[in-house]
Scaffold this motif. Structure first.
Motif, PDB file in Angstrom:
ATOM      1  N   GLN A  24      89.784  55.291  82.047  1.00 22.14           N
ATOM      2  CA  GLN A  24      89.458  54.929  80.669  1.00 22.14           C
ATOM      3  C   GLN A  24      90.334  55.710  79.685  1.00 22.14           C
ATOM      4  OE1 GLN A  24      87.415  52.531  79.899  1.00 22.14           O
ATOM      5  NE2 GLN A  24      86.283  52.896  78.028  1.00 22.14           N
ATOM      6  N   VAL A  40      93.897  54.336  79.732  1.00 27.82           N
ATOM      7  CA  VAL A  40      93.978  53.101  78.952  1.00 27.82           C
ATOM      8  C   VAL A  40      93.973  53.420  77.458  1.00 27.82           C
ATOM      9  CG1 VAL A  40      92.763  50.975  78.344  1.00 27.82           C
ATOM     10  CG2 VAL A  40      92.934  51.656  80.740  1.00 27.82           C
ATOM     11  N   ASN A  43      84.804  47.798  76.661  1.00 28.78           N
ATOM     12  CA  ASN A  43      85.045  48.540  77.903  1.00 28.78           C
ATOM     13  C   ASN A  43      86.102  47.799  78.717  1.00 28.78           C
ATOM     14  OD1 ASN A  43      85.034  49.800  80.419  1.00 28.78           O
ATOM     15  ND2 ASN A  43      82.843  50.236  80.338  1.00 28.78           N
ATOM     16  N   PRO A  44      87.377  48.154  78.540  1.00 31.44           N
ATOM     17  CA  PRO A  44      88.456  47.447  79.234  1.00 31.44           C
ATOM     18  C   PRO A  44      88.318  47.484  80.751  1.00 31.44           C
ATOM     19  CG  PRO A  44      89.337  48.822  77.487  1.00 31.44           C
ATOM     20  CD  PRO A  44      87.903  49.222  77.659  1.00 31.44           C
ATOM     21  N   ILE A  45      87.710  48.545  81.267  1.00 34.76           N
ATOM     22  CA  ILE A  45      87.581  48.659  82.727  1.00 34.76           C
ATOM     23  C   ILE A  45      86.675  47.554  83.273  1.00 34.76           C
ATOM     24  CG2 ILE A  45      87.080  50.227  84.637  1.00 34.76           C
ATOM     25  CD1 ILE A  45      89.258  51.163  82.598  1.00 34.76           C
ATOM     26  N   GLU A  47      86.142  44.683  81.906  1.00 37.57           N
ATOM     27  CA  GLU A  47      86.711  43.371  81.627  1.00 37.57           C
ATOM     28  C   GLU A  47      88.069  43.165  82.290  1.00 37.57           C
ATOM     29  OE1 GLU A  47      86.569  42.224  77.490  1.00 37.57           O
ATOM     30  OE2 GLU A  47      84.868  43.554  77.106  1.00 37.57           O
ATOM     31  N   ALA A  48      88.456  44.075  83.155  1.00 36.05           N
ATOM     32  CA  ALA A  48      89.771  44.001  83.802  1.00 36.05           C
ATOM     33  C   ALA A  48      89.899  42.760  84.681  1.00 36.05           C
ATOM     34  CB  ALA A  48      90.004  45.255  84.635  1.00 36.05           C
ATOM     35  N   LYS A 103      96.947  44.711  87.653  1.00 39.96           N
ATOM     36  CA  LYS A 103      95.656  44.742  86.966  1.00 39.96           C
ATOM     37  C   LYS A 103      95.866  44.968  85.477  1.00 39.96           C
ATOM     38  CE  LYS A 103      91.932  45.954  89.014  1.00 39.96           C
ATOM     39  NZ  LYS A 103      90.837  46.661  89.719  1.00 39.96           N
ATOM     40  N   TYR A 108      93.919  45.511  81.643  1.00 40.32           N
ATOM     41  CA  TYR A 108      92.705  45.970  80.966  1.00 40.32           C
ATOM     42  C   TYR A 108      92.780  45.559  79.488  1.00 40.32           C
ATOM     43  CZ  TYR A 108      92.638  48.881  85.152  1.00 40.32           C
ATOM     44  OH  TYR A 108      92.656  49.321  86.454  1.00 40.32           O
TER      45      TYR A 108
END
Length: 211
Positions: free
Chosen positions: A46, A49, A59-61, A63-64, A76, A78
């Motif tokens: 996190q 990113v 939360n990009p993790i 929604e990756a 991958k 993010y």
């Protein structure tokens, strides 16, 4: 209590009991540390990113998604969003073209597709030469700086190859490899709609080709 005789069956029994106890202890330790280790890895990712994209509050993790590159690999991505609106994305990229092997980077793009920031995650390049890539390519006011560049205009290349980026002194191979990882990241980023992760067919079939 009578001491067990030193016979083969008794020795095997003792070893079995010791192994079972040791296994139970290891299993217990694993169960106790599994969650903290996972949480630590998630926090590290996190932070990585957050360091390479504009400010976000999603939360990009979580929604990756994985997207294909132009060379058939997959990376991958993010997505970073502010109040539901896409502000950029971080891409975990790599290349096998380093002077001493694989180089891993995380690359951030803004919503317009410009290179926002990057961080080198792993490399084995020569200390004092190729290892300079973490800072070399973000030096403001120089031709070595790649931040803010729009890769839709073409892939990043060193000046020796006809590009516009100054290579690290005495480390052209490492520089080429680093830029290759950046270009691969953009290839994946630009090939999806960045909302669902679906492939942008118009680009794949008839759009810009950055190779």
């Amino acid at each position: 209590m009578e001491k067990l005789k030193s016979t083969l069956p008794n020795m095997l029994l003792s070893l079995t009991l010791i192994s079972a106890i040791a296994g139970a202890i290891l299993a217990g330790v694993y169960m106790l540390t599994e969650e903290p280790i996972a949480a630590s890895k998630a926090a590290t990712l996190q932070n990585a990113v957050r360091a390479v994209v504009p400010e976000f509050n999603n939360n990009p993790i979580e929604e990756a998604f994985v997207a294909a590159t132009s060379d058939g690999d997959s990376l991958k991505i993010y997505p970073a969003k502010q109040d539901g609106e896409l502000v950029g994305a971080a891409v975990e990229s790599n290349t096998q073209k380093g002077f001493s092997g694989e180089i891993k980077v995380i690359v951030g793009f803004d919503a317009d597709g410009k290179l926002y920031n990057y961080s080198v995650l792993q490399h084995a390049e020569t200390p004092g030469l190729g290892s300079k890539m973490q800072d070399w390519f973000r030096t403001e006011g120089t031709q070595r700086n790649v931040l803010g560049r729009n890769l839709s205009e073409g892939p990043l290349m060193v000046t020796k190859d006809g590009g516009l980026v100054d290579a690290i002194t005495a480390a052209t191979i490492s520089s080429r490899a680093f830029l290759d990882a950046i270009n691969r990241a953009y290839s994946a980023y630009s090939g999806t709609d960045m909302i669902t992760g679906a492939t942008d067919k118009s680009q794949k079939e008839g759009g810009t080709n950055n190779e």
